[in-house]
Design a protein around this motif. Structure first.
Motif: not given
Length: 145
Positions: A44-49, A110-116, A140-144
């Motif tokens: 959870v901590k790693l994914v939130s970063r 395993v992929v998390f996008i936007g914490g999900k 998620a703000g990863a692609l504009w």
């Protein structure tokens, strides 16, 4: 999470000098805590970063394919190579397998996008093929684009 091997001074009872060099593993962002963090809490901590987080093994061809997919899309994903983490790699991998549930027999990628949790390779590629991956990345703000 980056880690590295660094020399650690250690007293040696068998040598003529007062200290000798030994090697130990160190995290560059390690902060000692009064209690151990469970692997699930660590995830959870790693994914939130970061907007996109990939848990991977460096020798896994499917992991390589997922990393190349995101790189090719211009996404700067944070990648955690679990086989390169001598402290928590195996525990985090088991926790990821529990998160994935019965539908996946492999624990990485395993992929998390936007914490999900998006899922493993099959779910990521399915999302890419049916056109739902790009909107997830934009949200998620990863692609504009």
């Amino acid at each position: 999470m980056m880690y590295y091997r660094a020399p650690v001074a250690a007293a040696s009872a068998n040598s003529d000098s007062s200290s000798s060099i030994t090697w130990g593993w160190h995290y560059d962002n390690y902060v000692p805590t009064s209690r151990q963090i469970s692997p699930s809490e660590r995830i959870v901590k790693l994914v939130s970063r970061s907007a996109v987080v990939i848990f991977s093994r460096s020798s896994c061809c499917m992991c390589h394919a997922v990393k190349r997919l995101f790189c090719g899309m211009g996404v700067n994903a944070t990648v955690y190579e679990l086989d390169q983490d001598p402290f928590l790699g195996k525990e985090i991998e088991r926790a990821l397998l529990n998160l994935l549930g019965d539908y996946s027999k492999t624990s990485v990628p395993v992929v998390f996008i936007g914490g999900k949790l998006v899922g493993a390779m099959d779910r990521v590629m399915g999302s890419h093929i049916n056109g739902t991956l790009v909107p997830l990345l934009k949200e998620a703000g990863a692609l504009w684009l």
